[in-house]
Design a protein around this motif. Structure first.
Motif, mmCIF file in Angstrom:
data_model
loop_
_atom_site.group_PDB
_atom_site.id
_atom_site.type_symbol
_atom_site.label_atom_id
_atom_site.label_comp_id
_atom_site.label_asym_id
_atom_site.label_seq_id
_atom_site.Cartn_x
_atom_site.Cartn_y
_atom_site.Cartn_z
ATOM 1 N N THR A 164 0.832 -1.198 0.000
ATOM 2 C CA THR A 164 0.000 0.000 0.000
ATOM 3 C C THR A 164 0.870 1.254 0.000
ATOM 4 N N PRO A 165 0.335 2.378 -0.472
ATOM 5 C CA PRO A 165 1.113 3.619 -0.408
ATOM 6 C C PRO A 165 1.549 3.967 1.007
ATOM 7 N N LEU A 166 0.676 3.751 2.004
ATOM 8 C CA LEU A 166 1.067 4.043 3.381
ATOM 9 C C LEU A 166 2.198 3.137 3.844
ATOM 10 N N ALA A 167 2.204 1.897 3.383
ATOM 11 C CA ALA A 167 3.292 0.991 3.762
ATOM 12 C C ALA A 167 4.621 1.517 3.258
ATOM 13 N N MET A 168 4.630 2.097 2.065
ATOM 14 C CA MET A 168 5.879 2.643 1.540
ATOM 15 C C MET A 168 6.339 3.840 2.369
ATOM 16 N N LEU A 169 5.400 4.669 2.784
ATOM 17 C CA LEU A 169 5.750 5.834 3.602
ATOM 18 C C LEU A 169 6.144 5.434 5.024
ATOM 19 N N ASN A 170 5.613 4.302 5.490
ATOM 20 C CA ASN A 170 5.838 3.871 6.871
ATOM 21 C C ASN A 170 6.753 2.647 6.966
ATOM 22 N N ALA A 171 7.537 2.386 5.940
ATOM 23 C CA ALA A 171 8.332 1.151 5.913
ATOM 24 C C ALA A 171 9.240 1.020 7.123
ATOM 25 N N ARG A 172 9.891 2.113 7.505
ATOM 26 C CA ARG A 172 10.787 2.039 8.664
ATOM 27 C C ARG A 172 10.010 1.734 9.942
ATOM 28 N N GLU A 173 8.885 2.403 10.125
ATOM 29 C CA GLU A 173 8.080 2.200 11.328
ATOM 30 C C GLU A 173 7.557 0.763 11.392
ATOM 31 N N ILE A 174 7.148 0.223 10.255
ATOM 32 C CA ILE A 174 6.656 -1.162 10.233
ATOM 33 C C ILE A 174 7.790 -2.128 10.554
ATOM 34 N N ALA A 175 8.945 -1.935 9.918
ATOM 35 C CA ALA A 175 10.081 -2.822 10.165
ATOM 36 C C ALA A 175 10.539 -2.763 11.613
ATOM 37 N N SER A 176 10.379 -1.595 12.240
ATOM 38 C CA SER A 176 10.840 -1.438 13.615
ATOM 39 C C SER A 176 10.064 -2.316 14.586
ATOM 40 N N ALA A 177 8.922 -2.848 14.153
ATOM 41 C CA ALA A 177 8.177 -3.779 15.000
ATOM 42 C C ALA A 177 9.022 -4.995 15.352
ATOM 43 N N ALA A 178 10.007 -5.294 14.511
ATOM 44 C CA ALA A 178 10.891 -6.432 14.781
ATOM 45 C C ALA A 178 11.755 -6.204 16.015
ATOM 46 N N SER A 179 11.842 -4.961 16.483
ATOM 47 C CA SER A 179 12.606 -4.674 17.693
ATOM 48 C C SER A 179 11.984 -5.331 18.919
ATOM 49 N N ASN A 180 10.707 -5.618 18.831
ATOM 50 C CA ASN A 180 9.986 -6.296 19.910
ATOM 51 C C ASN A 180 9.730 -7.741 19.501
ATOM 52 N N PRO A 181 10.427 -8.708 20.097
ATOM 53 C CA PRO A 181 10.260 -10.111 19.692
ATOM 54 C C PRO A 181 8.819 -10.598 19.776
#
Length: 297
Positions: free
Chosen positions: A131-148
């Motif tokens: 989605t367009p929002l996913a492209m704008l929020n890619a870093r924020e989404i990926a950062s979820a991996a910081s929490n196992p």
């Protein structure tokens, strides 16, 4: 930054319609690294419930060997999503693929359900980036991996939906898509997760498939999603480390392991200057090569 997820080949990731029982059985014989048993785009609305039951039975029946088994559910905002997720939680595949992810909250809702049901920690969540929002929020989404507890293990690029949502054309070379693809690669690598390229739609264009696989590998993707078994072999080839690259990586690693080089940041190997980061990059290359070799044997 997160530690890199466990090394395992994800060169070829094949979508299999959950409504096609014959395809689900055939998948057990294919030389593919991962299978996405699909309940979403590949299944017509009137076949959703039947597909859910077939995927449940397929995962329970096993027989997929080394292949990672991933269930793609329908979005939780649809009339099928909640039941899909409940089934996937009970089935406990290798991963659950969440469509239309636009923020990390989309992943956290799914993770909350998994954790509440005490699903084994080995079950990952994969995120469709489409989605367009996913492209704008890619870093924020990926950062979820910081929490196992969020279980995020992989991005999957949904280039067809991304083209639909943005109006960008799917053209040879994918120039319109390149900024988004590389943004997602950077976000995935920043937080130590894998990333799988989007599908190639032209089933009879072998040269085009090979070119796009090579492009994805050059971009740093781990592999590519596929829509037909005949696409598997060229994809496996493109995303497998070349023997010469693996041999060179082993030589670099061996030189840095010498006692006299233990504290050096850069050394000469066969007349070429290499840095310690090349040894670190080589270690991942060797690990992937070894994992592929082990699977083949």
């Amino acid at each position: 930054m997160m530690t890199q997820t466990a090394i395992r080949p994800r060169r070829s990731v094949l979508y299999m319609p959950g409504s096609n029982a014959r395809a689900l059985e055939k998948a057990k014989t294919l030389d593919v690294d991962a299978l996405i048993l699909d309940l979403e785009d590949a299944v017509a609305p009137d076949a959703k419930e039947m597909a859910r039951a077939q995927v449940r039975d397929a995962v329970a029946g096993g027989g997929y060997g080394h292949r990672e088994v991933v269930i793609r559910i329908n979005g939780l905002g649809t009339s099928w999503g909640v039941d899909d997720l409940s089934m996937a939680i009970a089935a406990a595949p290798d991963a659950i693929l969440v469509p239309k992810v636009s923020t990390s909250a989309d992943l956290e809702r799914v993770a909350h359900r998994l954790n509440g049901a005490r699903v084994p920690a080995r079950v990952e969540i994969w995120a469709m980036m489409e989605t367009p929002l996913a492209m704008l929020n890619a870093r924020e989404i990926a950062s979820a991996a910081s929490n196992p507890e969020t279980r995020l293990g992989c991005f999957v690029m949904g280039t067809n939906d991304l083209a639909k949502e943005t109006g960008a054309r799917l053209v040879p070379g994918r120039m319109p898509m390149t900024p988004w693809l590389m943004t997602c690669v950077a976000a995935a690598r920043a937080y130590g997760i894998d990333i799988i390229d989007g599908v190639y739609n032209e089933l009879d264009d072998a040269a085009g498939l090979e070119a796009e696989c090579a492009q994805g590998a050059d971009m740093g993707m781990n592999g590519k999603t596929l829509i037909h078994p005949k696409q598997v072999a060229p994809c496996n080839t493109a995303f497998s480390p070349a023997p010469a690259e693996v041999d060179w990586a082993r030589r670099i690693i061996a030189e840095f392991e010498r006692e006299e080089n233990a504290d050096k940041g850069a050394i000469q190997v066969e007349g070429r200057m290499v840095e310690r980061l090349h040894a670190e990059m080589g270690a991942r290359l060797v690990a992937i090569s070894d994992a592929i070799a082990a699977r083949a044997s």
